[in-house]
Scaffold this motif. Structure first.
Motif, PDB file in Angstrom:
ATOM      1  N   LEU B 250       0.947  -1.292   0.159  1.00  0.00           N
ATOM      2  CA  LEU B 250      -0.187   0.089  -0.098  1.00  0.00           C
ATOM      3  C   LEU B 250       0.736   1.262   0.087  1.00  0.00           C
ATOM      4  O   LEU B 250       2.027   1.180  -0.112  1.00  0.00           O
ATOM      5  CB  LEU B 250      -1.044  -0.167   0.993  1.00  0.00           C
ATOM      6  N   MET B 251       0.289   2.594  -0.040  1.00  0.00           N
ATOM      7  CA  MET B 251       0.857   3.489  -0.201  1.00  0.00           C
ATOM      8  C   MET B 251       1.987   4.009   0.815  1.00  0.00           C
ATOM      9  O   MET B 251       1.853   3.863   2.140  1.00  0.00           O
ATOM     10  CB  MET B 251      -0.068   4.950  -0.229  1.00  0.00           C
ATOM     11  N   PRO B 252       3.517   3.973   0.517  1.00  0.00           N
ATOM     12  CA  PRO B 252       4.197   4.512   1.240  1.00  0.00           C
ATOM     13  C   PRO B 252       4.188   5.961   1.858  1.00  0.00           C
ATOM     14  O   PRO B 252       3.653   6.635   1.068  1.00  0.00           O
ATOM     15  CB  PRO B 252       5.469   4.268   0.633  1.00  0.00           C
ATOM     16  N   ILE B 254       6.071   8.739   2.180  1.00  0.00           N
ATOM     17  CA  ILE B 254       7.325   9.105   1.692  1.00  0.00           C
ATOM     18  C   ILE B 254       7.575  10.614   2.117  1.00  0.00           C
ATOM     19  O   ILE B 254       8.896  11.080   2.276  1.00  0.00           O
ATOM     20  CB  ILE B 254       7.851   9.020   0.252  1.00  0.00           C
ATOM     21  N   ASP B 255       6.504  11.427   2.200  1.00  0.00           N
ATOM     22  CA  ASP B 255       6.790  12.798   2.486  1.00  0.00           C
ATOM     23  C   ASP B 255       6.456  13.099   4.219  1.00  0.00           C
ATOM     24  O   ASP B 255       6.294  14.113   4.527  1.00  0.00           O
ATOM     25  CB  ASP B 255       6.233  13.796   1.707  1.00  0.00           C
ATOM     26  N   LEU B 257       3.688  13.165   5.400  1.00  0.00           N
ATOM     27  CA  LEU B 257       2.341  13.607   5.689  1.00  0.00           C
ATOM     28  C   LEU B 257       1.378  12.646   5.484  1.00  0.00           C
ATOM     29  O   LEU B 257       1.276  11.754   4.446  1.00  0.00           O
ATOM     30  CB  LEU B 257       2.222  14.773   4.485  1.00  0.00           C
ATOM     31  N   HIS B 258       0.156  12.576   6.468  1.00  0.00           N
ATOM     32  CA  HIS B 258      -0.749  12.012   6.293  1.00  0.00           C
ATOM     33  C   HIS B 258      -2.158  12.413   6.762  1.00  0.00           C
ATOM     34  O   HIS B 258      -2.149  13.665   7.365  1.00  0.00           O
ATOM     35  CB  HIS B 258      -0.500  10.374   6.969  1.00  0.00           C
ATOM     36  N   LEU B 259      -3.144  11.828   6.540  1.00  0.00           N
ATOM     37  CA  LEU B 259      -4.473  12.448   6.747  1.00  0.00           C
ATOM     38  C   LEU B 259      -4.539  12.952   8.423  1.00  0.00           C
ATOM     39  O   LEU B 259      -5.012  14.284   8.478  1.00  0.00           O
ATOM     40  CB  LEU B 259      -5.726  11.528   6.682  1.00  0.00           C
ATOM     41  N   THR B 262      -3.427  16.500   9.284  1.00  0.00           N
ATOM     42  CA  THR B 262      -4.047  17.633   8.783  1.00  0.00           C
ATOM     43  C   THR B 262      -5.242  18.066   9.626  1.00  0.00           C
ATOM     44  O   THR B 262      -5.564  19.127   9.203  1.00  0.00           O
ATOM     45  CB  THR B 262      -4.485  17.397   7.113  1.00  0.00           C
ATOM     46  N   CYS B 452      -4.801   5.678   8.346  1.00  0.00           N
ATOM     47  CA  CYS B 452      -4.772   6.098   7.303  1.00  0.00           C
ATOM     48  C   CYS B 452      -5.372   5.160   5.893  1.00  0.00           C
ATOM     49  O   CYS B 452      -6.156   5.478   4.988  1.00  0.00           O
ATOM     50  CB  CYS B 452      -3.657   6.927   6.495  1.00  0.00           C
ATOM     51  N   VAL B 455      -9.143   4.563   5.946  1.00  0.00           N
ATOM     52  CA  VAL B 455      -9.886   5.631   5.517  1.00  0.00           C
ATOM     53  C   VAL B 455      -9.875   5.751   4.046  1.00  0.00           C
ATOM     54  O   VAL B 455     -10.798   5.911   3.303  1.00  0.00           O
ATOM     55  CB  VAL B 455      -9.464   7.219   6.131  1.00  0.00           C
ATOM     56  N   ASP B 456      -8.562   5.513   3.526  1.00  0.00           N
ATOM     57  CA  ASP B 456      -8.436   5.737   1.978  1.00  0.00           C
ATOM     58  C   ASP B 456      -9.027   4.611   1.193  1.00  0.00           C
ATOM     59  O   ASP B 456      -9.735   4.751   0.213  1.00  0.00           O
ATOM     60  CB  ASP B 456      -7.088   5.477   1.649  1.00  0.00           C
TER      61      ASP B 456
END
Lengths: 510, 510
Positions: B250-252, B254-255, B257-259, B262, B452, B455-456
């Motif tokens: 699944l999505m790494p 990398i920056d 930043l996640h839901l 925020t 995350c 939710v995604d």
């Protein structure tokens, strides 16, 4: 569903420049190991919104990777060649072999989504397209493929901003078309359909990965790292052992009665009658293939049967009635190296005829559930799933006006022995008989069981089997010719009655 | 497809009488071993044509098997209780636990086929029903079930003969109804739909087995032998090891930043404002649940969140506004023994509310992709497929006018520490804090990633997640109440606008 891809992900230039060189090196290394092992193919779909960087991503992959082992397919409007075949054919033929990477810009999802948003198709059409897509992906994964599906996303505000920025710059103005703005106006409608498609086609074996498309650094690093990790993990995994089959056994033959035993094998035709009928049906077949509507259909004739049942002779009686420019006979032997690097249906996909043509398969995809099953060339779980895969495959052909006519040529065990011995005695026929034929003969009962299961599970209204009593060659040849003529007649009648509308039907779903 | 089941299979009485005793003994033995091992459930579907012996087959199984470990479900017209829930609910609740056999006379295929033949539904509705059936079966097989699907078949001639014979005999005349003759007249139409359904739902993991129904001896022996072999083979198989996941990761992040990052966690509400708003939204909620259309819908509120995020307090602010007769709060802890013997969704299925009710889940089916994922209680392949299964499950609820509202209560790591310490200090709260809470806290980042991904992958238009900034309890409680009110308002508006038609919609597909 898109929440995480609207957060404003960003990677600083300095970080990017630091991370890219080792990533590229690692990607090249993984790609080389993949190519050397030829263990599995990698299929990368790049979908998403206009302006979210799909094209740039594909360019980047081509730049970063070794071009010898990666191939990109931009799937725009289908060609004439492609329009003549089932909708999936253009993807089938573009699939990468084991060891290679295939990148698809636009995929089996693109047209169903577009057509749905534009109101050219109904919700139910979209559902069917998605099910077809899922079945294709499941089959590819079962055949060993690694599928990575990227969805590049932009929020509505960001998409507008992006288009405006591109338009301001004289160098990039051409990138923004009227179509882009039209799509932008339908943003919400698109998003609704996108969400629906992503939700329904994010399977455990091939999930969608949604990537925020705005910042190129973030996008590139994410795509690169996901691909790297996926290939590395799969390479490190031991050989995937097919799961044991969890299904109940197929039908046992408890009363020793089965389909093949009910055939009246004594049926025969005298030489004189044969000659008359041969002329009659060959003439009829020829006329049928010159019908003005024949150019909107095509014919796939499948020949399976016991060894020495007379497939070749029957096929020659068909081709004798056809224009040599419009038919092809495909003899199926063991798969070539190129074919072994692909899913087992691939070597049949590639031979599908254009409209107005006839293709005759001397043995076929049914080898999977016959010889491969009996000889143990594939696992039980593989031939069990093949019934469904084959039905899917044939349904797609029929849906695209390819007529599928399937013949099983049955002879008795005694008759086979007689023919084997005759072949051995006759010099010019002796090449036809091998050790393998004798070995197969020893497994007569197992093959019978496999044939009965095959007919039970793949004789459908769309593509029924015709069992041919072939102890008498004359009888068999006429039965085959007659059946073929009748099937073509029914199909032509349907085309005449449907009028011109049929031409649009397959288009809908592209 | 039905060729092999029209051959006139027959077993002589003498053979039958010889074979039955050892078969029954072996069946009882296998059943006992199954019950003792409690290794997997066996689900037997008995479908097929009128007069082909479906009822007799089910009676026979009950006679042959140990009644303590087998249960039969005749799935006729759904009850009021069942009509109030999603179409599949009546099957969900009837599924056998591990170690037991459940026989279904009539299944999830019965009504879709009948409705289609009678023209009450379209081809597309049938497709969707089949896809739902396939997804259910796949999930059950993935959860370990053995599914055996029998289709009892009669040729048209044999069906007519059978009805006439039954009618001639005064003792069996009652068995043939007007409905039977009506169906007989539609034999060809039925067969077309049957073939279509069997072809599309004969999967590798749960294929249909077509049995000729005419001769009772043949039918009984076949059914008995297939069941015996299937149970024996599965019992002998080693523990099924879940296949390694073949999907990309699944999505790494990398920056970094996640839901969750925020969220504006500083949001708060003063005590005075809270009081005013609490009264306002509790009143509104109460009025909404007394709307005349509310009895045609129901509400499922799902609460997930960090430990100590205040789920309980928020739930109490909702229930405070409701009539105690019409709501239920379901706290989800570790599954009971009974629940562990079923697919993981079973313990949630059983609590689905009737129409006009509210059910609040304090933790939910999302445990599968949160705690079970992070703590390794299930394999990667299991939680990966759970996203799709959960989306399916929720889509079925929404389709049946169950409103699904999902809250994630987020607090910061510091705030959690403060609350943990406060709980430990306060005598009457200290029972709330355990060693496990502290252990979970150590995996804070892993849980964040899981949230995350959740939710995604499961925040959909049909059933979106609401992320609640819960550092301030007042703020959180009002946001939850307000969101709940708004969702119910939208749903009620839809029901008012749709008129009475909505009542028929779910019926169509039963």
């Amino acid at each position: 569903m898109f929440e995480s891809a609207e957060l404003g992900h960003k990677i600083k230039k300095s970080v990017y420049e630091q991370e890219v060189p080792p990533l590229r090196e690692a990607l090249l290394d993984a790609q080389l190991r993949l190519a050397e092992s030829a263990a599995f193919p990698v299929i990368i779909l790049v979908g998403g919104l206009d302006g979210a960087g799909r094209g740039a991503t594909v360019n980047l992959l081509n730049e970063w990777m070794d071009p010898r082992h990666i191939q990109t397919h931009g799937m725009g409007e289908p060609s004439d060649e492609e329009l003549d075949r089932p909708m999936m054919w253009r993807f089938w033929r573009a699939l990468p072999p084991k060891g290679k990477i295939g990148v698809f810009l636009g995929s089996w999802y693109t047209w169903p989504i577009l057509n749905r948003v534009n109101g050219r198709t109904k919700a139910a059409d979209l559902e069917q397209s998605m099910e077809r897509a899922k079945r294709l992906e499941k089959m590819l994964v079962d055949e060993g493929a690694l599928i990575i599906k990227f969805w590049l996303h932009l929020s509505k505000k960001k998409q507008e901003k992006r288009f405006k920025e591109l338009e301001k710059n004289p160098l990039t103005r051409w990138k923004v078309t009227d179509r882009d703005w039209k799509h932008f106006k339908a943003y919400d409608k698109f998003q609704e359909v996108h969400e629906h498609v992503i939700r329904h086609t994010s399977t455990a074996e091939a999930p969608w990965l949604i990537v925020e498309g705005e910042d190129a650094h973030y996008r590139n690093l994410t795509v690169g790292k996901v691909i790297l990790k996926a290939i590395q993990e799969r390479l490190e995994q031991e050989q995937v052992v097919p799961a044991k089959i969890l299904a109940p056994p197929l039908m046992p033959a408890i009363d020793n009665l089965h389909l093949l035993k009910t055939l009246d094998m004594k049926q025969a035709l005298s030489k004189d009658k044969f000659k008359v009928q041969l002329e009659k049906y060959q003439g009829r077949l020829n006329v049928l293939t010159r019908d003005p509507k024949f150019k909107y259909m095509s014919v796939i004739a499948v020949f399976e049967g016991n060894d020495a049942a007379g497939k070749g002779g029957s096929i020659r009686r068909i081709t004798g009635a056809l224009d040599a420019r419009y038919y092809q006979v495909i003899p199926i032997a063991a798969p070539s190296e190129e074919e072994r690097a692909q899913p087992y249906l691939w070597r049949f996909w590639r031979h599908l005829p254009r409209k107005g043509r006839v293709t005759i398969f001397d043995r076929s995809w049914y080898g999977r559930v016959l010889v491969e099953r009996v000889e143990g060339f594939c696992a039980e779980v593989d031939w069990m799933r093949a019934y469904g895969e084959i039905n899917d495959f044939e349904a797609q052909m029929v849906r695209h006006h390819l007529l599928v006519v399937k013949f099983w040529l049955a002879i008795t065990k005694d008759e086979q022995l007689r023919r084997f011995e005759e072949r051995q005695r006759t010099g010019f026929k002796s090449f036809k008989i091998t050790e393998e034929d004798w070995r197969n003969r020893e497994k007569w009962e197992e093959y019978e069981q496999a044939v009965c299961d095959m007919v039970d599970r793949t004789s459908t209204l769309l593509a029924p089997w015709t069992l041919v009593e072939a102890n008498d060659k004359n009888f068999a040849r006429i039965k085959i010719l007659k059946t073929l003529c009748e099937c073509i007649e029914i199909k032509l009648k349907e085309l005449h009655e449907e009028g011109i509308d049929y031409l649009d039907k397959p288009k809908k779903d592209r």
